[in-house]
Design an enzyme around this catalytic site. Structure first.
Site, PDB file in Angstrom:
ATOM      1  N   ASN A  54     -34.375  -3.717 -20.473  1.00 58.15           N
ATOM      2  CA  ASN A  54     -33.485  -3.334 -19.379  1.00 58.15           C
ATOM      3  C   ASN A  54     -34.114  -2.182 -18.602  1.00 58.15           C
ATOM      4  O   ASN A  54     -34.297  -1.080 -19.146  1.00 58.15           O
ATOM      5  CB  ASN A  54     -32.131  -2.929 -19.950  1.00 58.15           C
ATOM      6  CG  ASN A  54     -31.125  -2.545 -18.885  1.00 58.15           C
ATOM      7  OD1 ASN A  54     -31.415  -2.572 -17.692  1.00 58.15           O
ATOM      8  ND2 ASN A  54     -29.928  -2.176 -19.311  1.00 58.15           N
ATOM      9  N   SER A 132     -34.660  -7.287   0.396  1.00 58.24           N
ATOM     10  CA  SER A 132     -33.877  -8.409   0.915  1.00 58.24           C
ATOM     11  C   SER A 132     -33.687  -8.219   2.406  1.00 58.24           C
ATOM     12  O   SER A 132     -33.705  -7.094   2.907  1.00 58.24           O
ATOM     13  CB  SER A 132     -32.510  -8.466   0.223  1.00 58.24           C
ATOM     14  OG  SER A 132     -31.633  -9.369   0.876  1.00 58.24           O
ATOM     15  N   TYR A 145     -24.570  -4.462  -2.077  1.00 62.49           N
ATOM     16  CA  TYR A 145     -25.902  -5.044  -2.262  1.00 62.49           C
ATOM     17  C   TYR A 145     -26.821  -4.607  -1.123  1.00 62.49           C
ATOM     18  O   TYR A 145     -27.976  -4.229  -1.363  1.00 62.49           O
ATOM     19  CB  TYR A 145     -25.787  -6.566  -2.318  1.00 62.49           C
ATOM     20  CG  TYR A 145     -27.098  -7.282  -2.526  1.00 62.49           C
ATOM     21  CD1 TYR A 145     -27.747  -7.239  -3.753  1.00 62.49           C
ATOM     22  CD2 TYR A 145     -27.688  -8.018  -1.497  1.00 62.49           C
ATOM     23  CE1 TYR A 145     -28.949  -7.899  -3.952  1.00 62.49           C
ATOM     24  CE2 TYR A 145     -28.888  -8.688  -1.688  1.00 62.49           C
ATOM     25  CZ  TYR A 145     -29.510  -8.627  -2.915  1.00 62.49           C
ATOM     26  OH  TYR A 145     -30.700  -9.288  -3.107  1.00 62.49           O
ATOM     27  N   ALA A 147     -26.522  -1.905   0.636  1.00 63.90           N
ATOM     28  CA  ALA A 147     -26.802  -0.477   0.451  1.00 63.90           C
ATOM     29  C   ALA A 147     -27.916  -0.276  -0.570  1.00 63.90           C
ATOM     30  O   ALA A 147     -28.808   0.559  -0.382  1.00 63.90           O
ATOM     31  CB  ALA A 147     -25.531   0.246   0.007  1.00 63.90           C
ATOM     32  N   LYS A 149     -30.305  -2.498  -1.507  1.00 60.67           N
ATOM     33  CA  LYS A 149     -31.584  -3.017  -1.022  1.00 60.67           C
ATOM     34  C   LYS A 149     -32.112  -2.180   0.145  1.00 60.67           C
ATOM     35  O   LYS A 149     -33.328  -2.018   0.304  1.00 60.67           O
ATOM     36  CB  LYS A 149     -31.429  -4.480  -0.611  1.00 60.67           C
ATOM     37  CG  LYS A 149     -31.257  -5.434  -1.790  1.00 60.67           C
ATOM     38  CD  LYS A 149     -32.447  -5.384  -2.748  1.00 60.67           C
ATOM     39  CE  LYS A 149     -32.415  -6.507  -3.765  1.00 60.67           C
ATOM     40  NZ  LYS A 149     -33.562  -6.444  -4.713  1.00 60.67           N
TER      41      LYS A 149
END
Length: 244
Positions: A54, A132, A145, A147, A149
């Site tokens: 992780n 992205s 998401y 924010a 990326k």
């Protein structure tokens, strides 16, 4: 063999874009240390090293860097392909969900860069972050998401300036919709998967999804000497989506 004998670490290498990047790098002669969440790598290659774990855990990331130092000595290329998708209205997202998205896409990238880039050789190195299209544009129900990326893009640009004196280049590939197993599975959960796929394709100027291999082509370019004067750049691989 553009990466002949280059030592490379690739995160998120157990599926999708990360797996395609590993295949490209292997073909170009790189020595690979791969990491992902799956206990075992998706493909067995005797010359690769694979470490499951992780990346939100700094102890694991430190161990990953120690493994790279033990096996390679230095690391010339680091590719960050891992990430965590999340969607839904902003007001319905819990704080824990938002924190998980930021950790999975941004803070984990910070940890990898922090621990691995001290291993860059004196001649320099290359970091490629897979962000992205949503790191550059907004979309309803994708706010956190985006924010995360977008933060990854800012992290890469800052690191590019900080590490330029060491000749460590840091760049970003920003894919659009890509035909990864995760995306394909999300389509299949729709009541009419074929119609939903057509609708999503119609939102893209090139009218199709990217393949993981096409995104890996861009990553390879930014990792190789052909891009030796490119740093702090964001390369969209989105079929023209962000050109609107």
């Amino acid at each position: 063999m553009r990466l002949q004998d280059v030592n490379a670490v690739i995160t998120g290498a157990s599926s999708g874009i990360g797996q395609a990047v590993a295949s490209h790098f292997r073909r170009e002669g790189a020595n690979l240390l791969l990491t992902g969440r799956r206990p075992e790598p998706p493909e067995s290659h005797p010359d690769d090293f694979y470490l499951a774990g992780n990346l939100n855990d700094e102890t694991f990331v430190s161990a990953l860097a120690a493994r790279a130092a033990d096996h390679f000595g230095d690391v010339g290329v680091v590719v960050l392909c891992h990430g965590l998708q999340a969607s839904g209205p902003l007001v319905d997202m819990t704080y824990d969900d938002a924190r998980e998205v930021l950790h999975g896409n941004l803070l984990s990238a910070f940890l990898v860069m922090k621990h691995l880039m001290p291993l860059a050789p004196e001649s320099g190195g290359s970091v490629v972050c897979v962000s992205s299209r949503l790191g550059m544009v907004g979309m309803p129900n994708q706010t956190m998401y985006s924010a995360a990326k977008g933060g990854l893009i800012a992290l890469a640009r800052g690191a590019a300036m900080e590490w330029a004196p060491r000749n460590i280049r840091v760049n970003v590939v920003a894919p659009g919709l890509t035909a990864t197993p995760v995306i394909e599975a999300s389509f299949q959960r729709r009541p009419d998967p074929a119609a939903y796929r057509r609708m999503r394709e119609d939102s893209i100027p090139l009218r199709r999804l990217a393949t993981p291999e096409e995104v890996a082509d861009a990553v390879l370019f930014l990792a190789c000497p052909e891009s030796s004067y490119v740093t702090g750049a964001v390369l969209p691989v989105d079929g023209g989506y962000t050109a609107f």
